[in-house]
Design a protein around this motif. Structure first.
Motif, PDB file in Angstrom:
ATOM      1  N   PRO A 241       1.917 -52.049 -39.861  1.00 35.78           N
ATOM      2  CA  PRO A 241       2.239 -50.581 -39.543  1.00 35.78           C
ATOM      3  C   PRO A 241       2.668 -50.615 -37.859  1.00 35.78           C
ATOM      4  O   PRO A 241       2.111 -51.428 -37.031  1.00 35.78           O
ATOM      5  CB  PRO A 241       1.106 -49.594 -39.850  1.00 35.78           C
ATOM      6  N   ASN A 242       3.692 -49.510 -37.747  1.00 36.37           N
ATOM      7  CA  ASN A 242       3.966 -49.203 -36.384  1.00 36.37           C
ATOM      8  C   ASN A 242       4.462 -50.427 -35.615  1.00 36.37           C
ATOM      9  O   ASN A 242       4.197 -50.487 -34.390  1.00 36.37           O
ATOM     10  CB  ASN A 242       2.664 -48.781 -35.514  1.00 36.37           C
ATOM     11  N   TYR A 253      11.784 -53.689 -40.302  1.00 29.15           N
ATOM     12  CA  TYR A 253      10.497 -53.969 -40.095  1.00 29.15           C
ATOM     13  C   TYR A 253      10.326 -55.261 -40.863  1.00 29.15           C
ATOM     14  O   TYR A 253      11.144 -56.106 -41.258  1.00 29.15           O
ATOM     15  CB  TYR A 253       9.790 -52.799 -40.975  1.00 29.15           C
ATOM     16  N   GLN A 344       1.977 -44.443 -48.734  1.00 28.16           N
ATOM     17  CA  GLN A 344       2.786 -43.850 -47.510  1.00 28.16           C
ATOM     18  C   GLN A 344       3.922 -45.148 -47.180  1.00 28.16           C
ATOM     19  O   GLN A 344       4.275 -45.487 -46.053  1.00 28.16           O
ATOM     20  CB  GLN A 344       1.868 -44.305 -46.292  1.00 28.16           C
ATOM     21  N   TRP A 346       4.405 -48.149 -48.138  1.00 24.81           N
ATOM     22  CA  TRP A 346       4.190 -49.781 -47.938  1.00 24.81           C
ATOM     23  C   TRP A 346       3.543 -50.296 -49.073  1.00 24.81           C
ATOM     24  O   TRP A 346       2.780 -49.757 -49.880  1.00 24.81           O
ATOM     25  CB  TRP A 346       3.697 -50.076 -46.634  1.00 24.81           C
ATOM     26  N   TYR A 462      -4.684 -55.373 -38.502  1.00 27.36           N
ATOM     27  CA  TYR A 462      -4.123 -54.047 -39.095  1.00 27.36           C
ATOM     28  C   TYR A 462      -4.603 -52.891 -38.531  1.00 27.36           C
ATOM     29  O   TYR A 462      -3.830 -51.813 -38.099  1.00 27.36           O
ATOM     30  CB  TYR A 462      -4.547 -54.214 -40.598  1.00 27.36           C
ATOM     31  N   GLU A 466      -2.664 -49.860 -36.468  1.00 27.52           N
ATOM     32  CA  GLU A 466      -2.526 -48.458 -36.639  1.00 27.52           C
ATOM     33  C   GLU A 466      -2.729 -47.536 -35.730  1.00 27.52           C
ATOM     34  O   GLU A 466      -2.401 -46.256 -35.524  1.00 27.52           O
ATOM     35  CB  GLU A 466      -3.969 -48.241 -37.916  1.00 27.52           C
ATOM     36  N   HIS A 469       0.170 -45.327 -33.588  1.00 31.55           N
ATOM     37  CA  HIS A 469       1.072 -44.606 -34.344  1.00 31.55           C
ATOM     38  C   HIS A 469       1.914 -43.807 -33.614  1.00 31.55           C
ATOM     39  O   HIS A 469       3.049 -43.414 -33.949  1.00 31.55           O
ATOM     40  CB  HIS A 469       0.197 -43.424 -35.449  1.00 31.55           C
TER      41      HIS A 469
END
Length: 643
Positions: A241-242, A253, A344, A346, A462, A466, A469
């Motif tokens: 993420p992000n 991504y 969400q 993914w 991970y 997060e 964000h």
């Protein structure tokens, strides 16, 4: 034998004579062998006479690896060390012949006679090739008989032949798969079936992120390390993420798609352990699912406790979403999109049998191929079902796909190059290892346990991602890396289109994008071992030179696997439909013979010009040498080596 491939050299016009050994085998050249002291001079003369007849006929009795090995054991039994010259001569009837490899195999056969193969097997092979043994026997009136294998020896031959017939099943539609030996492997890693080209042996382990350095310790050879590296990077790419990068003026991504093909018994099953990497994240999602379900049950109980008037004025609680990192391939299109939306945007589709996805894509309700094509480029996936009033919009899907399958499943999953799904995958082809592993060897931890521990480490990474964000991290190449990247892929596209045609453009261009994503993943994993993992004052991640070179090395290897799959497995206009019937034309043979052991595009161009072969035609010939016939391999852009 490293250079064994499957096509018949006898079909070639004007096959060159082998210059190393004389065609005639003389009895005087046979040295006595203590292990076969009971073999008479007459017996040895008969063996040589049979060998001479095979050479006169031009019979190729050692085209497959198992036949080649049987021939070595049989001649070692009948002639001892004196069978060396005949073994080389009969082996040289195949274009797979390599003098050094043949000598190595002969010495092994001489030293390690398997006890199941005697000279009777040689007579059997000669008879099968059309030699009239009775006619030769009449030359030896005192000893006219040629004993044939029986009992255990005959059973052994039958078993081997049966295994050969299973190596290239007709039902898979893939014939003539190359028999190779993995470069750098030991004597017990002879392979049968598949395409062998590795990258982990070309990377300094010290240059890898610490996380991947732990992965490669779990595998004893380059092929095993390659498959686990690709499996790990593909699966973890969905859980990033992000983090983004800008590629071709678009935000991209990390997730990508990979297919690892392997004939039966190639150890692709070990990849299932990669699931353990995401299980710590999945367990957290399960806890969230359970809490949401408990809250829903409580809300429903309160709702049902209301009287009819209040209930009519109160919205009914909505059933909670179910979040999962793993999306089953055996799902309807709407269920697949719903699962991706619930999580969400993914997730990963991870299947050990590509047929699972094939059956879903071919069904009326399960064709989510359009979603796969969109998901690769993070394009919106939307669907609207009027009957149930379902509306799902995934504006930035971040989907990874990891499939393993046999070669024969590829044309069923990817029946055409036209819709672009095939070019969205990277391919890696595992060879089959013909050795028995000690299945009782004890390790401190099982493969799943080792992966689970690494999964716990990745969970920390991970969570660190997060936290970004509100300020996502941008992955970047340095200016020097950008220049090298563009130069390499510009040359690669020019090379591959010349070798294989315009359909390779899409494969090469998307491989460039995957290479960028691989570098992104390597950079993220490198930060996993740092403290703090990410600079709180920075919103960028610059790729270090080690990770850039690793990604480029992997891409340079994967293009060879991709070209092999394209040329042999994915149906297209120029595809060869029957590998066992492949033959070099006289012009192809002429060009191949004129090239040196190592040659460049410039060398081939000059040679083609001198032979009045148009360069476009010669370029396509080289592509066939590499991907159709397997008699040459690509080292890097514009550089090749004969097998």
């Amino acid at each position: 034998m490293e250079n064994f491939i499957d096509f018949d050299p006898l079909a070639w016009a004007g096959q060159p004579e082998q210059p190393i050994y004389n065609k005639e085998v003389k009895a005087s050249s046979v040295e006595p062998n203590p292990a076969t002291a009971d073999t008479s001079s007459d017996d040895q003369e008969k063996i040589l006479a049979v060998g001479q007849e095979l050479l006169r006929m031009g019979a190729n009795i050692a085209e497959s690896y198992s036949d080649w090995l049987r021939l070595g054991f049989a001649l070692a039994d009948g002639l001892g060390s004196g069978g060396r010259e005949l073994y080389h001569q009969l082996s040289a009837m195949s274009t797979k012949y390599n003098e050094a490899q043949c000598e190595k195999k002969w010495q092994q056969c001489l030293a390690r006679g398997n006890g199941r193969t005697t000279v009777k097997t040689f007579y059997f092979m000669a008879q099968q090739a059309g030699v009239d043994l009775s006619e030769i026997g009449r030359r030896f009136p005192s000893n006219p008989h040629f004993p044939q294998p029986e009992g255990e020896e005959l059973k052994y031959i039958g078993i081997v032949l049966s295994e050969d017939s299973l190596s290239f099943p007709q039902s898979e539609g893939v014939e003539g798969l190359r028999e190779t030996q993995v470069e750098g492997a030991d004597d017990h890693t002879e392979c049968n079936g598949g395409f062998s080209e590795t990258f982990s042996d070309k990377i300094n382990p010290d240059d890898l992120p610490q996380f991947l350095a732990e992965i490669i310790k779990m595998q004893p050879d380059a092929v095993g390390r390659d498959k686990m590296i690709l499996g790990v990077l593909t699966e973890l790419s969905c859980a990033t993420p992000n983090v983004y990068g800008v590629y071709d003026n678009r935000r991209v991504y990390a997730p990508f798609y990979a297919i690892i093909t392997a004939p039966p018994a190639a150890d692709k099953g070990q990849l299932t352990a990669c699931r353990s990497l995401l299980m710590p994240i999945q367990r957290e999602l399960d806890q969230l699912n359970q809490k949401a379900q408990d809250d829903y049950q409580l809300q429903m109980a309160e709702y049902m406790a209301l009287d009819k008037v209040k209930r009519a004025a109160t919205p009914q609680p909505k059933e909670p979403l179910y979040r999962s990192a793993f999306i089953p391939a055996n799902s309807s299109a709407t269920a697949t999109y719903q699962a991706l939306s619930d999580n969400q945007g993914w997730g990963v589709i991870f299947e050990t049998e590509a047929d699972t996805m094939t059956h879903a894509l071919k069904s009326d309700y399960g064709d989510y191929s359009d979603g796969l094509r969109c998901g690769f480029h993070h394009e919106p996936i939307c669907y609207n079902r009027r009957k149930e009033q379902e509306r799902v919009s995934i504006y930035t899907p971040r989907l990874a796909v990891l499939l393993t399958c046999t070669p024969g499943q590829i044309p069923l999953l990817l029946p055409s190059c036209e819709n672009g799904l095939g070019s969205r995958f990277i391919f890696y082809n595992l060879p089959r290892h013909l050795f028995w592993r000690n299945v009782f060897e004890r390790h401190d931890k099982t493969l799943d346990e080792q992966m689970s521990e690494l999964g716990k480490r990745y969970l920390r990474l991970y969570h660190a991602l997060e936290q970004h964000h509100d300020h996502p991290l941008e992955f970047l190449f340095s200016q020097e890396q950008q220049v090298e990247f563009n130069r390499f892929f510009e040359g690669l596209q020019f090379e591959q289109v010349g070798l294989h045609g315009d359909d390779l453009i899409a494969f090469v261009r998307r491989l460039g994008l995957v290479c960028f994503r691989l570098a992104m993943m390597l950079t993220l994993l490198r930060h996993e071992s740092q403290e703090p993992m990410f600079d709180p004052l920075s919103q960028s991640l610059v790729c270090c030179d080690q990770d850039f070179q690793t990604a480029m090395t992997i891409a340079n290897c994967l293009i060879n696997h991709t070209a092999y799959v394209y040329a042999n497995l994915v149906p297209h206009d120029d595809a060869t439909t029957n590998g066992s019937a492949r033959r070099l034309t006289a012009q192809e043979q002429k060009l191949y013979d004129g090239l040196g052991p190592d040659f460049t595009t410039a060398d081939a161009k000059l040679l083609a010009q001198s032979m009045n072969i148009p360069w476009k035609t010669a370029e396509r010939y080289i592509g066939r040498f590499v991907s159709h016939y397997g008699i040459a391999r690509r080292i890097r852009n514009g550089q090749y080596r004969k097998n």
